[in-house]
Design a protein around this motif. Structure first.
Motif, PDB file in Angstrom:
ATOM      1  N   LEU A 104       2.934   6.052  -2.730  1.00  0.00           N
ATOM      2  CA  LEU A 104       4.080   6.868  -3.126  1.00  0.00           C
ATOM      3  C   LEU A 104       4.126   7.055  -4.638  1.00  0.00           C
ATOM      4  O   LEU A 104       4.382   8.167  -5.138  1.00  0.00           O
ATOM      5  CB  LEU A 104       5.370   6.204  -2.634  1.00  0.00           C
ATOM      6  N   LYS A 114       0.824  -1.220   0.000  1.00  0.00           N
ATOM      7  CA  LYS A 114       0.000   0.000   0.000  1.00  0.00           C
ATOM      8  C   LYS A 114       0.852   1.261   0.000  1.00  0.00           C
ATOM      9  O   LYS A 114       0.552   2.227  -0.717  1.00  0.00           O
ATOM     10  CB  LYS A 114      -0.940  -0.001   1.209  1.00  0.00           C
ATOM     11  N   LEU A 115       1.921   1.255   0.802  1.00  0.00           N
ATOM     12  CA  LEU A 115       2.780   2.435   0.901  1.00  0.00           C
ATOM     13  C   LEU A 115       3.459   2.725  -0.440  1.00  0.00           C
ATOM     14  O   LEU A 115       3.527   3.884  -0.880  1.00  0.00           O
ATOM     15  CB  LEU A 115       3.833   2.221   1.993  1.00  0.00           C
ATOM     16  N   GLN A 116       3.954   1.666  -1.098  1.00  0.00           N
ATOM     17  CA  GLN A 116       4.618   1.851  -2.395  1.00  0.00           C
ATOM     18  C   GLN A 116       3.651   2.397  -3.442  1.00  0.00           C
ATOM     19  O   GLN A 116       4.004   3.297  -4.217  1.00  0.00           O
ATOM     20  CB  GLN A 116       5.220   0.521  -2.880  1.00  0.00           C
TER      21      GLN A 116
END
Length: 342
Positions: free
Chosen positions: A13, A8-10
């Motif tokens: 970003l 999710k973070l990637q």
């Protein structure tokens, strides 16, 4: 395959970087436009009418084209690398780019051999797009016709390369009998361009692109099973011929349309899947497909921004930028990693 991690973070970003690259790309050019005016133009509240025309009619279609081209080539490259289980396979290994080049060569260079009809065809704005599309389609039909009688997937790869050699030979003959002006026009088409599309052309481009994207999404299960071999895929109930057919059609629709509208753009389809795997350490195509889509769009926007030569009236060929930026990256990845994820 790693399936538990969602990245999710990637993805968040990448979405943020994509938005920044998108607005930065629109702001750059021979006329510098502030971000505030760009937002105002998108939401209908800009005071400078000249800036509004530049953004609406030129820079916005070009930025959207860059996103579609980058994401499309990234997806096509991923599909081909998985289908052939070859890290050096790209979206044009089936001869699609060569077929498009032949179609364009017949229109641009053919007047030197065949005369009037081809010269008249050049007067149409759509002539090169139609010629490239027909060339890609004919090569695709030839590859599909042969693939029905060939069981080995690698044989299809070799057949595609042979079709590319045949079309290159025909283009060489046409070039020999062409004038310097015709050769220059053909070479300029080969440089690739993201800035020639109107809103109507972009609408047609987007429609065909999304058909290919839907087919790519439909083939995710088959792509994952192919990573473990044909026998494993059969044990899961995957129809190999049907799956291979869908993958080839999806790649051909996306890559063929991109070549027809933007020219043959190198590096992106080959390198983006490898670059994406450096961040998303998985072989699951449910993760990789949207990831290469975002990553390809970002890289193409960056390359186009560099090609603009901000503050200058000159624009470099997009093919030159993608090769100069991408080739060293691919070499570095091959030397550093040595073994690709296949």
């Amino acid at each position: 395959m790693k399936t538990s991690k969602t990245y999710k973070l990637q993805f968040l970003l990448l979405f943020v970087i994509l938005a920044l690259c998108f607005f930065t790309n629109i702001s750059l050019g021979s006329v510098s436009i502030p971000f505030k005016s760009i937002f105002g133009s998108l939401f209908g509240s800009i005071e400078n009418s000249t800036w509004e025309v530049i953004i609406t009619n030129f820079r916005l279609p070009k930025a959207i084209t860059a996103i579609l081209v980058g994401s499309g080539l990234g997806i096509s490259g991923l599909l081909m690398q998985t289908l052939f289980r070859n890290p050096l396979a790209g979206p044009f290994v089936l001869g699609i780019s060569s077929g498009a080049s032949l179609g364009v060569a017949l229109v641009i260079l053919g007047s030197g051999l065949f005369g009037g009809a081809f010269a008249i065809a050049l007067a149409s704005k759509w002539s090169i797009v139609i010629a490239a599309s027909l060339g890609s389609f004919l090569v695709l039909m030839s590859v599909l016709a042969v693939s029905h009688s060939v069981r080995d997937t690698m044989a299809i790869l070799i057949i595609g390369l042979m079709f590319g050699s045949i079309t290159a030979a025909v283009v060489s003959v046409l070039s020999y009998f062409s004038s310097a002006e015709q050769l220059q026009q053909y070479i300029f088409w080969g440089f690739g361009s993201l800035s020639n599309l109107s809103w109507n052309e972009l609408l047609i481009f987007s429609g065909i692109y999304f058909v290919g994207l839907v087919l790519s999404i439909a083939s995710i299960k088959g792509l994952n099973s192919l990573l473990l071999g044909d026998n494993y895929a059969k044990s899961l109930g995957i129809n190999l011929k049907k799956n291979r057919f869908i993958i080839i059609i999806a790649t051909s629709l996306i890559a063929g349309t991109i070549t027809a509208f933007a020219g043959p753009i190198a590096f992106i389809g080959l390198a983006i899947p490898h670059l994406t795997r450096q961040i998303f350490t998985t072989s699951n195509h449910k993760i990789l497909l949207p990831a290469v889509c975002l990553f390809g769009a970002i890289v193409m926007l960056i390359c186009d921004s560099v090609a603009q030569l901000p503050g200058s009236d000159y624009i470099l060929p997009i093919n030159a930028i993608t090769a100069l930026v991408g080739a060293p990256v691919v070499i570095w990845l091959l030397v550093r990693q040595r073994k690709m994820m296949f």
